[in-house]
Scaffold this active site. Sequence first.
Site, mmCIF file in Angstrom:
data_model
loop_
_atom_site.group_PDB
_atom_site.id
_atom_site.type_symbol
_atom_site.label_atom_id
_atom_site.label_comp_id
_atom_site.label_asym_id
_atom_site.label_seq_id
_atom_site.Cartn_x
_atom_site.Cartn_y
_atom_site.Cartn_z
ATOM 1 N N ASP A 1 3.170 -10.794 6.194
ATOM 2 C CA ASP A 1 3.582 -9.400 6.017
ATOM 3 C C ASP A 1 4.157 -8.815 7.307
ATOM 4 O O ASP A 1 3.737 -9.173 8.410
ATOM 5 C CB ASP A 1 2.367 -8.571 5.572
ATOM 6 C CG ASP A 1 2.755 -7.172 5.137
ATOM 7 O OD1 ASP A 1 3.869 -6.995 4.614
ATOM 8 O OD2 ASP A 1 1.947 -6.252 5.331
ATOM 9 N N ASN B 1 7.838 -8.618 -5.727
ATOM 10 C CA ASN B 1 9.022 -8.573 -4.858
ATOM 11 C C ASN B 1 10.329 -8.637 -5.631
ATOM 12 O O ASN B 1 11.390 -8.274 -5.101
ATOM 13 C CB ASN B 1 8.987 -9.705 -3.831
ATOM 14 C CG ASN B 1 7.952 -9.498 -2.742
ATOM 15 O OD1 ASN B 1 7.566 -10.445 -2.063
ATOM 16 N ND2 ASN B 1 7.474 -8.268 -2.567
#
Length: 235
Positions: free
Chosen positions: A21, A69
Amino acid sequence: MQQHLKYKIMTNIKHLAIIMDGNARWADQHNLTKSEGHKAGADKIRELLPEFINLNIPYITLYTFSSENWQRSSTEVDFLIKLLSIYFKNELNSLHKNGVKIKVIGRLNLLSSSLQKQINNAIELTKNNNKITLCIAFSYGSRQEIVDACTKIIASGKKEISESDIGHALYDPEMPDVDLLIRPGGVYRISNFLLWQAAYAELYFSPKYWPAFNKDDIIEAINDYSKRKRTFGKR
């Protein structure tokens, strides 16, 4: 001697999972594009994989692209998909030479046939390697994985479902339970990642963005893990 001691501690960890991340925020911080941030994140895999091998970690899972995503801009999604293809093209021979077994988990049917072929070729080429398993979670969501597992079991004709049935129907039935889950990026959640496999995982969060993560950060997470007492619900 101290470094050797740190490495010795690591032998207790059979499965390390990482949520990669902070690529986009790292890019913003350095006045770069999101694409440049994601590329830096991919480069970080190349940098740290030899360290994972030296630390004798048998199984590594990297969360590279989640099922959620897909909702990002088409430009970003297309680049992330292209990045996976480029990674296999550029790194596969080196990975194979270094004894890395490749696995990829997720709803791969959502990917192009050419990328699916590339993934299958990587898996086939490295299937007999045994130094370390690198599992790439792409187009992956843990809730979706559990649903897919249950659907598979029901389709087999079973009337009742056990924990063992689900475990054997997951994307990778051979995946060991997660011992340590690391999330860089300053976010304190696991974001639909390996919910089944990480039921008793130790969690480690870092404020550093993934492209800035380095060997010392990995060692720090390992040392923190080594100080914890894992009871697995017992006393």
